[in-house]
Design a protein around this motif. Structure first.
Motif: not given
Ligand code: PDD
Length: 284
Positions: A174-196
């Protein structure tokens, strides 16, 4: 060298290890598993892995042939006898052997298989250079919080990534990342926010994810547990994935678009170092 593995009460050489063709793990993927990393011959976060095993078993109303509290003894025995310094211990419980029938067997005799795998985890060349991921549709079932052995969708996603010249797939629903094939997915925004992504039935409740979020809190990072899009990944300052087999793995591109100037980001590297430090301190 032939490994010693554990199959239903016996420690035997891998070439002698056998499971019936009627095992429901083989016929129905009716089984659950755990993977715990080993560093310096010690298990990382094993208690948490065994708690999740108990939860997976309970969700599937499946028994375990030995008390879960006895499993660390088996894992340690295998680490010792196979002289494993770094790698992982895999364990799998299935609902056991019964004539093929969709309903559960009247008398269940679950199977337990445990084996070790020798591979570098704390110092991997991939972690130093970062990995490239591609997006793949998440075609899995709706109870991804249960760690079952039905991994075909993940295997197809990973293979699609390798065929595309990438290292891994991040699955999208539905347009959103769930997770990796065998791992959890994270991003860090340009504001320094950790999103998972937040916990739910649509992702595995990663043990490494939990530990890394705890470290991020100690490091005073702002954390948002929510779904994120591919566009957000492309716009992110950094990205990484977490798992027992790769710890914190920097992600440097998604769908061929570079993230973090194509090198592992500083926050990701810090989280990886800190995770390995703490994991080694608390290893059992
Ligand atoms: N996989 N999400 C999925 C779909 C996974 O398969 C895994 C782990 C994770 C990370 O969970 P943890 O941090 O508890 O390892 C997330 C293992 C390593 C495997 O299948 O080999």
């Amino acid at each position: 060298m032939s490994r010693v593995v554990y199959v239903n009460g016996e420690y035997i050489h891998e070439e002698d290890a056998k499971i019936s063709i009627f095992d429901r793990g083989f016929l129905f993927a009716d089984g659950v598993y755990e993977v715990a990393a080993v560093i310096g011959g010690k298990l990382i976060d094993n208690d948490a892995h065994l708690r999740r095993l108990e939860r997976s078993l309970a969700e599937l109303k499946m028994g375990c042939p030995v008390p879960v509290a006895d499993i660390p003894h088996i894992q340690r025995e295998l680490v010792e006898v196979n002289l494993l310094d770094e790698g992982m211990v895999y364990l799998q419980v299935s609902r056991g052997v019964a004539d093929r029938d969709f309903s559960f067997p009247k008398v269940e005799k679950p199977s337990l298989v445990v084996f070790t795998q020798d591979r570098p985890v704390s110092s991997s060349p991939k972690a130093a250079r970062g990995i490239r991921v591609i997006s793949q549709p998440d075609i899995r079932w709706a109870r991804r919080d249960i760690k079952t052995v039905q991994l075909l969708a993940q295997s197809l996603a990973k293979q699609a990534a390798l065929s595309a010249g990438a290292d891994d797939a991040w699955m999208v629903e539905d347009g959103f990342v769930t997770e990796g094939s065998s791992n959890n997915a994270f991003i860090i925004t340009t504001d320094g926010v950790l999103v998972t992504r937040q916990l739910g039935t649509d992702i595995l409740h990663g043990i490494t994810r939990r530990a890394v979020l705890d470290i991020a809190k100690q490091e005073n990072l702002t954390i948002e547990e929510r779904p994120f899009t591919i566009d957000e990944v492309h716009a992110a300052a950094e990205a990484f994935s977490t798992s027992a087999s790769a710890f914190v793995m920097p992600v440097i591109s998604m769908d061929h678009k570079t993230i973090s100037q194509g090198v592992p980001g500083p926050i990701t590297q810090k989280l990886r170092e800190r995770y390995i430090e703490l994991a080694m301190e608390s290893a059992t």
